[in-house]
Design a protein around this motif. Structure first.
Motif, PDB file in Angstrom:
ATOM      1  N   SER A 138     -41.466   6.787 -35.942  1.00 21.19           N
ATOM      2  CA  SER A 138     -40.360   5.917 -35.510  1.00 21.19           C
ATOM      3  C   SER A 138     -39.244   5.875 -36.541  1.00 21.19           C
ATOM      4  O   SER A 138     -38.068   5.999 -36.194  1.00 21.19           O
ATOM      5  CB  SER A 138     -40.851   4.494 -35.306  1.00 21.19           C
ATOM      6  N   SER A 139     -39.614   5.690 -37.806  1.00 16.64           N
ATOM      7  CA  SER A 139     -38.580   5.623 -38.850  1.00 16.64           C
ATOM      8  C   SER A 139     -37.874   6.963 -38.974  1.00 16.64           C
ATOM      9  O   SER A 139     -36.647   7.012 -39.130  1.00 16.64           O
ATOM     10  CB  SER A 139     -39.171   5.268 -40.209  1.00 16.64           C
ATOM     11  N   ALA A 140     -38.644   8.058 -38.935  1.00 20.40           N
ATOM     12  CA  ALA A 140     -38.017   9.371 -39.061  1.00 20.40           C
ATOM     13  C   ALA A 140     -37.000   9.572 -37.937  1.00 20.40           C
ATOM     14  O   ALA A 140     -35.866  10.004 -38.182  1.00 20.40           O
ATOM     15  CB  ALA A 140     -39.076  10.473 -39.036  1.00 20.40           C
ATOM     16  N   LEU A 141     -37.382   9.226 -36.703  1.00 28.04           N
ATOM     17  CA  LEU A 141     -36.461   9.421 -35.581  1.00 28.04           C
ATOM     18  C   LEU A 141     -35.213   8.548 -35.754  1.00 28.04           C
ATOM     19  O   LEU A 141     -34.095   9.003 -35.533  1.00 28.04           O
ATOM     20  CB  LEU A 141     -37.153   9.112 -34.247  1.00 28.04           C
ATOM     21  N   SER A 142     -35.407   7.302 -36.183  1.00 29.67           N
ATOM     22  CA  SER A 142     -34.245   6.402 -36.353  1.00 29.67           C
ATOM     23  C   SER A 142     -33.303   6.904 -37.433  1.00 29.67           C
ATOM     24  O   SER A 142     -32.094   6.725 -37.329  1.00 29.67           O
ATOM     25  CB  SER A 142     -34.677   5.004 -36.764  1.00 29.67           C
ATOM     26  N   GLU A 143     -33.861   7.493 -38.480  1.00 33.34           N
ATOM     27  CA  GLU A 143     -33.013   7.936 -39.589  1.00 33.34           C
ATOM     28  C   GLU A 143     -32.588   9.383 -39.451  1.00 33.34           C
ATOM     29  O   GLU A 143     -31.952   9.930 -40.346  1.00 33.34           O
ATOM     30  CB  GLU A 143     -33.781   7.768 -40.914  1.00 33.34           C
ATOM     31  N   SER A 144     -32.950  10.025 -38.326  1.00 40.19           N
ATOM     32  CA  SER A 144     -32.731  11.472 -38.212  1.00 40.19           C
ATOM     33  C   SER A 144     -31.409  11.811 -37.546  1.00 40.19           C
ATOM     34  O   SER A 144     -30.685  10.942 -37.056  1.00 40.19           O
ATOM     35  CB  SER A 144     -33.852  12.087 -37.386  1.00 40.19           C
ATOM     36  N   SER A 145     -31.139  13.117 -37.503  1.00 43.15           N
ATOM     37  CA  SER A 145     -29.962  13.623 -36.818  1.00 43.15           C
ATOM     38  C   SER A 145     -30.057  13.384 -35.308  1.00 43.15           C
ATOM     39  O   SER A 145     -29.107  13.645 -34.580  1.00 43.15           O
ATOM     40  CB  SER A 145     -29.804  15.125 -37.126  1.00 43.15           C
ATOM     41  N   LEU A 146     -31.216  12.909 -34.822  1.00 46.07           N
ATOM     42  CA  LEU A 146     -31.371  12.616 -33.393  1.00 46.07           C
ATOM     43  C   LEU A 146     -31.296  11.122 -33.111  1.00 46.07           C
ATOM     44  O   LEU A 146     -31.694  10.663 -32.038  1.00 46.07           O
ATOM     45  CB  LEU A 146     -32.724  13.147 -32.892  1.00 46.07           C
ATOM     46  N   SER A 147     -30.776  10.344 -34.083  1.00 37.82           N
ATOM     47  CA  SER A 147     -30.825   8.887 -33.938  1.00 37.82           C
ATOM     48  C   SER A 147     -30.076   8.377 -32.709  1.00 37.82           C
ATOM     49  O   SER A 147     -30.343   7.268 -32.244  1.00 37.82           O
ATOM     50  CB  SER A 147     -30.276   8.213 -35.199  1.00 37.82           C
TER      51      SER A 147
END
Ligand SMILES: Nc1ncnc2c1ncn2[C@@H]1O[C@H](COP(=O)(O)OP(=O)(O)O)[C@@H](O)[C@H]1O
Ligand SMILES: [Mg+2]
Length: 246
Positions: free
Chosen positions: A160-169
């Protein structure tokens, strides 16, 4: 080589299932012909050992234009003029083992670094329902291409954190997580026919920059160590209880 460790045969088995082909990066056995064909088609590939593990011997090859190419292995980059020079370099280093050449997935990034995910899928003893019991994002260490945490000194994050902080946010997290789960369970149901009686899989799943899901590889003997390292031990406990069978 043991079938359970043979990336090529597992790939071919998954590929036969037409519902999975959209999620499998095109892969061939490494040869002069296949290497040139894949470079021509995709411009960037991964060359990796069929019996490899822990990110060992994984080469990334990219066409930089104007006949210039780059090979990235571990934390080192080498440049070459012309594909013949690239091929000679690879051939010399890969000749003692079988390798495959796979389309490079341009993975989504967290703070500019690519990441992929380890998804654990299990079933309890005497049960037929497969469940995702653990998932974690692995961000590649600085200067590396592989996300294997020990090798690249990468970083573990909650998905979840990776997705929120990612280029796909900007994309829906619920939708991405749903797709990841769907593809993971589908892959395992397919592999279950090849490995009847086996109860645990660890999938390496990547997302590209459009949020498309890709199956990088399927492990039959995934380590629990990533989950032991997380502060929240609930996934670790769940995985362990499934291993015990209940
Ligand atoms: N086709 C690919 N595109 C992008 N990254 C890849 C690709 N194949 C491998 N990688 C990266 O290299 C790592 C190691 O490759 P993998 O196929 O998982 O082999 P192993 O973990 O057994 O060494 C992956 O977890 C991923 O980070
Ligand atoms: Mg792997």
């Amino acid at each position: 080589m043991n079938l359970s460790k043979n990336k090529w045969l597992k790939y071919k088995y998954l590929e036969h299932s037409s519902s999975l082909t959209p999620y499998l990066p095109s892969t061939k056995q490494f040869s002069h012909h296949n290497f040139l064909r894949m470079m021509d088609k995709y411009g960037q590939v991964i060359v990796k050992p069929i019996g490899g593990s822990r990110g060992r011997g994984v080469y990334q090859v990219r066409n930089l234009g104007e006949d210039l190419y780059e090979i990235h292995i571990e934390n080192r980059q080498h440049q070459f003029m012309g594909l013949d020079a690239v091929y000679s370099y690879l051939q010399e280093r890969t000749k003692h083992h079988s390798y495959m050449v796979q389309r490079l997935i341009t993975r989504a990034t967290v703070q500019g670094r690519p990441f992929d995910m380890r998804i654990i899928v299990q079933r309890r003893r005497y049960h037929s329902t497969w469940k995702v019991t653990g998932k974690v994002a692995k961000v590649v260490g600085p200067g590396y291409i592989v996300s294997n945490i020990e090798r690249s000194n990468g970083k573990l994050m909650r998905v979840s954190s990776a997705l929120s902080e990612s280029s796909l946010s900007d994309m829906s997290k619920t939708m991405l997580k749903h797709k990841i789960k769907h593809v993971s369970i589908r892959s395992v149901k397919r592999l279950d026919r090849l490995f009847p009686g086996h109860r645990i899989y660890g999938l390496d799943i990547g997302l590209d920059q459009d949020g498309h899901v890709w199956i990088i590889e399927a492990n039959l003997f995934p380590s629990r160590s990533h989950f032991r390292k997380l502060k929240d031990k609930s996934m670790y406990r769940r995985i362990s209880s499934y291993i015990r069978g209940y």
